[in-house]
Write a protein that holds these residues in place. Sequence first.
Motif, PDB file in Angstrom:
ATOM      1  N   ARG B  41      14.605  -2.329   4.475  1.00 20.48           N
ATOM      2  CA  ARG B  41      13.154  -2.472   4.708  1.00 20.48           C
ATOM      3  C   ARG B  41      12.360  -2.477   3.417  1.00 20.48           C
ATOM      4  O   ARG B  41      11.468  -3.304   3.239  1.00 20.48           O
ATOM      5  CB  ARG B  41      12.643  -1.307   5.559  1.00 20.48           C
ATOM      6  CG  ARG B  41      12.897  -1.458   7.011  1.00 20.48           C
ATOM      7  CD  ARG B  41      12.202  -0.293   7.726  1.00 20.48           C
ATOM      8  NE  ARG B  41      12.883  -0.017   8.961  1.00 20.48           N
ATOM      9  CZ  ARG B  41      13.340   1.165   9.337  1.00 20.48           C
ATOM     10  NH1 ARG B  41      13.168   2.230   8.554  1.00 20.48           N
ATOM     11  NH2 ARG B  41      13.941   1.315  10.480  1.00 20.48           N
ATOM     12  N   THR B  42      12.671  -1.539   2.515  1.00 24.15           N
ATOM     13  CA  THR B  42      11.885  -1.499   1.276  1.00 24.15           C
ATOM     14  C   THR B  42      12.286  -2.651   0.363  1.00 24.15           C
ATOM     15  O   THR B  42      11.445  -3.175  -0.372  1.00 24.15           O
ATOM     16  CB  THR B  42      12.002  -0.140   0.552  1.00 24.15           C
ATOM     17  OG1 THR B  42      13.382   0.144   0.324  1.00 24.15           O
ATOM     18  CG2 THR B  42      11.387   0.968   1.393  1.00 24.15           C
ATOM     19  N   ASP B  44      13.035  -5.597   1.451  1.00 26.59           N
ATOM     20  CA  ASP B  44      12.278  -6.716   2.025  1.00 26.59           C
ATOM     21  C   ASP B  44      10.819  -6.671   1.569  1.00 26.59           C
ATOM     22  O   ASP B  44      10.213  -7.697   1.241  1.00 26.59           O
ATOM     23  CB  ASP B  44      12.360  -6.645   3.553  1.00 26.59           C
ATOM     24  CG  ASP B  44      11.739  -7.855   4.229  1.00 26.59           C
ATOM     25  OD1 ASP B  44      12.069  -8.993   3.825  1.00 26.59           O
ATOM     26  OD2 ASP B  44      10.933  -7.675   5.157  1.00 26.59           O
ATOM     27  N   HIS B  45      10.269  -5.460   1.524  1.00 23.89           N
ATOM     28  CA  HIS B  45       8.869  -5.304   1.132  1.00 23.89           C
ATOM     29  C   HIS B  45       8.670  -5.665  -0.346  1.00 23.89           C
ATOM     30  O   HIS B  45       7.752  -6.423  -0.696  1.00 23.89           O
ATOM     31  CB  HIS B  45       8.423  -3.871   1.405  1.00 23.89           C
ATOM     32  CG  HIS B  45       6.942  -3.705   1.442  1.00 23.89           C
ATOM     33  ND1 HIS B  45       6.183  -4.075   2.529  1.00 23.89           N
ATOM     34  CD2 HIS B  45       6.076  -3.240   0.522  1.00 23.89           C
ATOM     35  CE1 HIS B  45       4.910  -3.825   2.271  1.00 23.89           C
ATOM     36  NE2 HIS B  45       4.819  -3.326   1.053  1.00 23.89           N
TER      37      HIS B  45
END
Lengths: 162, 162
Positions: B41-42, B44-45
Amino acid sequence: MTRLDSVIERLQAQRACLDWAVQAVAMIEGPVLELGLGNGRTYDHLRARLDGARRILAFDLALAAHPACVPPADCLILGEIRQTLPALAARGFEAALAHADLGSGDLAKTAAMADWLAAQLPPLLRAGAIVLSDQPLAASALLALDPPPGTARARYHVYRRR
Amino acid sequence: MTRLDSVIERLQAQRACLDWAVQAVAMIEGPVLELGLGNGRTYDHLRARLDGARRILAFDLALAAHPACVPPADCLILGEIRQTLPALAARGFEAALAHADLGSGDLAKTAAMADWLAAQLPPLLRAGAIVLSDQPLAASALLALDPPPGTARARYHVYRRR
């Protein structure tokens, strides 16, 4: 929207719906169904908001919850929900609130589970009971409501048992 | 605070720190270290916020990321980080930003990892580089900064390489 944005949006929607639902069922008697205990975060949230006022029956295939979020043994129903949930109906169970978070990465399996749940859930609910679900549930006995403020569009679904 | 409240707070802190850090290193050359890819997730961010402007080297013991968040093969370093990270130093690697999310439920193991990382990380960073970490990192070469607005107290730690 990144996957980090997305999970924040989903968890905020979940919290907004749970907080709203606890108020919405204040005048309706009955226990709570937590369908999909998972890591136990929403169970923990419901438990805190309900402050001991209602039993919360939690269902999961196997126990995967954080140690601080394990329900008491008589409120924890493990096993395939297609077997365990129908058994409640035979006992005349009537919940005031049901929260279903049963979606997985498998879209076809998730859709089949939602179809199954939409058929099984209404007989387990008192009239006026609230259903929160990560998946849309199509059932004539369930009236779709607008999700509460703070719920991003289509991230959570809210119904009232007719 | 329930565990649902807590995870929302932690993810919001993470996002606020990542968004701030991308701006804070705008004038500093160098790639990014993502220490603990996890579900991605991070990663991707960061990838979205950096918009292709920097390489992001992602480390993890084993690949557990969502299929949409798997780094290219030449930016993915799998294996025990105590072996893989020191190898970068020998190559004269100098990052502009490092994000470490290596904490686990095991407090003693997490503290030992933070001690190890605090010693290993500074030589891999350009002067002025930013470090974001879920754990406090005590190193004379790392100046603790106030986390950006939106970061709940002690949920994330921010440093600048002296």
